[in-house]
Write an enzyme that holds these catalytic residues in place. Sequence first.
Site, PDB file in Angstrom:
ATOM      1  N   ASP A  30      29.446  51.558 -52.074  1.00 45.03           N
ATOM      2  CA  ASP A  30      29.008  50.589 -51.054  1.00 45.03           C
ATOM      3  C   ASP A  30      29.540  49.201 -51.403  1.00 45.03           C
ATOM      4  OD1 ASP A  30      27.687  49.594 -48.840  1.00 45.03           O
ATOM      5  OD2 ASP A  30      25.757  50.474 -49.353  1.00 45.03           O
ATOM      6  N   HIS A 221      17.277  52.326 -49.275  1.00 44.88           N
ATOM      7  CA  HIS A 221      18.602  51.702 -49.461  1.00 44.88           C
ATOM      8  C   HIS A 221      18.566  50.357 -48.730  1.00 44.88           C
ATOM      9  CE1 HIS A 221      23.164  52.209 -49.576  1.00 44.88           C
ATOM     10  NE2 HIS A 221      23.044  51.306 -48.616  1.00 44.88           N
ATOM     11  N   CYS A 254      28.910  46.606 -45.350  1.00 48.18           N
ATOM     12  CA  CYS A 254      29.546  47.676 -44.582  1.00 48.18           C
ATOM     13  C   CYS A 254      30.589  47.028 -43.679  1.00 48.18           C
ATOM     14  CB  CYS A 254      28.534  48.452 -43.755  1.00 48.18           C
ATOM     15  SG  CYS A 254      29.321  49.729 -42.771  1.00 48.18           S
TER      16      CYS A 254
END
Length: 315
Positions: A30, A221, A254
Amino acid sequence: MNAPEPGLPMAVPAKGLPARVRVHEVGARDGLQNEKAMVPTAVKAEFVRRLAGTGLTTIEATSFVHPKWVPQLADAEELFPAVADLPVELPVLVPNERGLERALALGARRVAVFASATESFARANLNRTVDEALAMFEPVVSRAKASGVHVRGYLSMCFGDPWEGPVPVPQVVRVCRALLDMGCDELSLGDTIGVATPGHVTALLTALTGAGVPVSALGVHFHDTYGQALANTLAALQQGVTTVDASAGGLGGCPFAKSATGNLATEDLVWMLRGLGIDTGVDLGRLVATSVWMAAHLGRPSPSRTVRALSHQES
Ligand code: HMG
Ligand code: MG
């Protein structure tokens, strides 16, 4: 109360919390998927090795996604074999059967599919509707399970979405149920853009357990956009969650959701858990040293407050 060791908080346990938490480290995946500059494969491999040396037992290594969609992780075929000897779990992301085949060919034993609770993000991230994406995952999950491979199901936008705003809890529960029903071993509830607050976390977890989802199958998360990730984590622990995702040094984001910032920093998490007397098996000093080393490679300081406090890193 135990006297604190240097560089660690005093341990003062609180009632109603687990004795142990498994940290699912996502910095190498990530974190690095969102870096503007390409990080050399050798640096990534060294990062994963150093993370494994801190006592972390689950280190998400990379993604077998389309290399044009995430060029930062296009070296998955080189990276995975470079770390596969480590005595830790090395989950990898796979969006579809092509990704699964690539991962299985290299001996991956843990994979993760990644769904969305919202239509907008399903389209942006997977080029599919929510249900088309679930249909894409079904053969991935069944083939992985048939090979004895552990499957995590991520669910993004569980709280809010940059295009659609707040996400209704029942919408999230539906996709969670679908992922579990297709055979996922665990779920990770993603606050992709970091807009959750503790009451919302409690409401979602209560709804999920009310819908028959065992809390032992749930991880959380949190991205830390508004500084709520630790408070949200504490709310989740109070509901019985014992798997928490975090990224060393607070790397992350992201590329398909503009408002996504870094994940909860693993150091901030470990500091709080240590203060609560909750065991993670992680050596905080080594972890801070790893994040300082990585920050030097990335050319900017870690945003983690704990890294800064313990390393006297320049901000
Ligand atoms: P698509 O363009 O619809 O792909 O992308 P397709 O299925 O139409 O296939 C097109 C071509 O791509 C084909 O090649 C496939 O073989 C190839 P052609 O036949 O044209 O030569 N292809 C692949 N090649 C290599 N590996 C693959 C693969 N799949 C297809 N796996 C796709 C659909 C899902 C592939 C694309 O959208 C994609 O790769 N998306 C990945 C996005 C991503 O990685 N996002 C970040 C991770 S999610 C996240 O960060 C959130 C999380 O942290 C939780 C949270 O915070 O909420 C997990
Ligand atoms: Mg994420």
